[in-house]
Scaffold this active site. Sequence first.
Site, PDB file in Angstrom:
ATOM      1  N   GLU A   1     -52.416  -1.445  75.498  1.00 17.51           N
ATOM      2  CA  GLU A   1     -53.200  -1.743  74.294  1.00 17.51           C
ATOM      3  C   GLU A   1     -52.882  -3.140  73.756  1.00 17.51           C
ATOM      4  OE1 GLU A   1     -55.451   0.272  74.121  1.00 17.51           O
ATOM      5  OE2 GLU A   1     -54.526   1.924  75.217  1.00 17.51           O
TER       6      GLU A   1
ATOM      7  N   TYR B   1     -60.345   0.907  85.483  1.00 15.89           N
ATOM      8  CA  TYR B   1     -58.949   0.524  85.350  1.00 15.89           C
ATOM      9  C   TYR B   1     -58.323   0.190  86.704  1.00 15.89           C
ATOM     10  CZ  TYR B   1     -59.371   2.953  80.815  1.00 15.89           C
ATOM     11  OH  TYR B   1     -59.761   3.368  79.565  1.00 15.89           O
TER      12      TYR B   1
END
Length: 639
Positions: free
Chosen positions: A333, A419
């Site tokens: 993040e 991802y």
Amino acid sequence: MRKLLAPSLLGALLAGTAPLLSTPALAANAREANVPAPILTTPEAHDVWTHAEPEAARVTHVSLDLDVDFASKTLAGTATLDVLADADAKEIVLDVKDMTIASVTDGKGTPLAYTLGEPDNDELGAALTVQLDGAKQVRVTYRTSPKASALQWLPPEMTFGKTQPYLYSQGQAIHNRSWVPTQDSPGIRQTWDATLRVPGDLVAVMSAEKLSGDKGETLPDGRRAFRFRMDKPVPPYLIAFAVGDLKFKSLGPRSGVWTEAPMLEKAAYEFADVEKMIDAASALYGPYRWGRYDMLLLPPAFPYGGMENPMLTFLTPTIVTGDRSNTDVVAHELAHSWSGNLVTNATWSDSWLNEGFTTYFENRIMEALYGKERAAMYADLDWDSMMRDIAAMGDDMKPGMTAAPSRLHGNPGEGELDYTKGSNFLRMLETRLGRKAWDTYLTSYFDRHAFQPQTTAGFLADLRERMLKDKPDTELALQLDRWAYGAGVPDNAVHVKSETLAQVDERLEAFEAGGPVSAIDTQGWSTQQWLRFLNGLPRELSQERLRELDEGLTLSNSENAYVQSAWFELAIVNRYEPAFPAMAEFVGRIGRGLLVYPIYQRLMQQEGWGPDKARAIFATARPTYHPETAAGIARILGE
């Protein structure tokens, strides 16, 4: 975000399957004061998931003034939008969903004519078309619906403290239109400010600079007002907030953690290295541009591992395992502060530009802090995940799809390929081009495109211009278009292998050869080692071997949610009934899609008994889930 949405309609409807030319020269860099972020106008940048027509009239700033009402489960107040329009533009089109519009005026209060269209579908919402009459501001007075898909209202019993209610928002991908009437597209960046009025015994936090202090301003009626400001243009899905019985603990000069009191010390311990992470990330790819990096640890209902809301990352409590083995989620993040928040996919067809870049960057942060072997564990597991996804999806087109499911561009939300395949693409580029040259390029890329949207075609054009000009042989070897637009994994992919996980593989081999569970020493195992072991076990095992695993390794009652989820998958496919009570309790307590979606999927695959169990569990657990999680499970169940 870590990890992405599970089943979604996005993959079925987003267009764009072939390479296209990059956009022409952009407007002045949005980093300069008072210059709105550019709108990309090339065909691949067209966002089919917004009603907006930003080339004619677009929002540049949102000012929110809202009352938070837990009794009615609604937000009510105004959104004042700054508008930039062409000279001949007559109207501006906004996105709204499940929202009651009371009035629309200009900034001075003069009524403006408007129409609210019918919702296109459950996800897209409706178009709010406002006649501008020369107005530079549009003020919408409105109230949200109790079923707003971006908002989850939690009763006290679903919180850690058990005494106060809780509310949080989750905007990605296109849910913020259910509480903010704006142009809800990642390619239409906006600055914003907000005032939230909340009950006097609660605290509000937002993904922005705090202007009113940690405790807000006490109002005459006993409520508290909290004010916030984001002076950098961001995609609207990053406007986020939470309201609850929140406490704060500082972790360093730039960072701290918000959560409820019972989790505060645990979270502070788990995230103690965040300042080192900020330093490592900045050393890799340029300065951290957002000021503070605080974190909010949410209740278990939060649907994702983390959400990269600027200045306030939202995190799931499932990563708090006491051994800091899941802080890769924090690194992920944080990395979004460059890839995603700073340079953003223009549409969700290009979501790998956010998630693939971030997964690669996350791994580099972990290597810088903890060494190559720990980074290798994460990369090796990502490889396993990528190969499982590709094997499960195949390369066949599904009805309604615009691209083969294992392509990077075109089908976000299909497994985790955004991802894993995305990060492997960048790892291949690092390996082929050399780490030093690649890092120099990537630092420049983030700087030159800061606070701007980007497309796959735009990135490839930039890479070719900056790194591959007059190098046709190098470009040919890289297979850029095959990575971005082709199915499967090209043969130049880089599989990083972990020595630590190789040792786990040896224990797996011994078990498969008939060795006893008692011979498997799991003392000190990280989450990654557990996942390698559990996911590597044969999918068909006898009831006796399953009982031996369950009792010998305490799997059904593990305190690690990752371990429980992987174990329950194995138990389901073997119909190991003793694990089912713990499994039902787990999916009723945990709202993270990454951990509960596979359980429902495995149940639905067990003909004759599994679907009935899945539906019965869901009927009980549904009220505890975020709307996005509930919708994803409903799709798995065929509802």
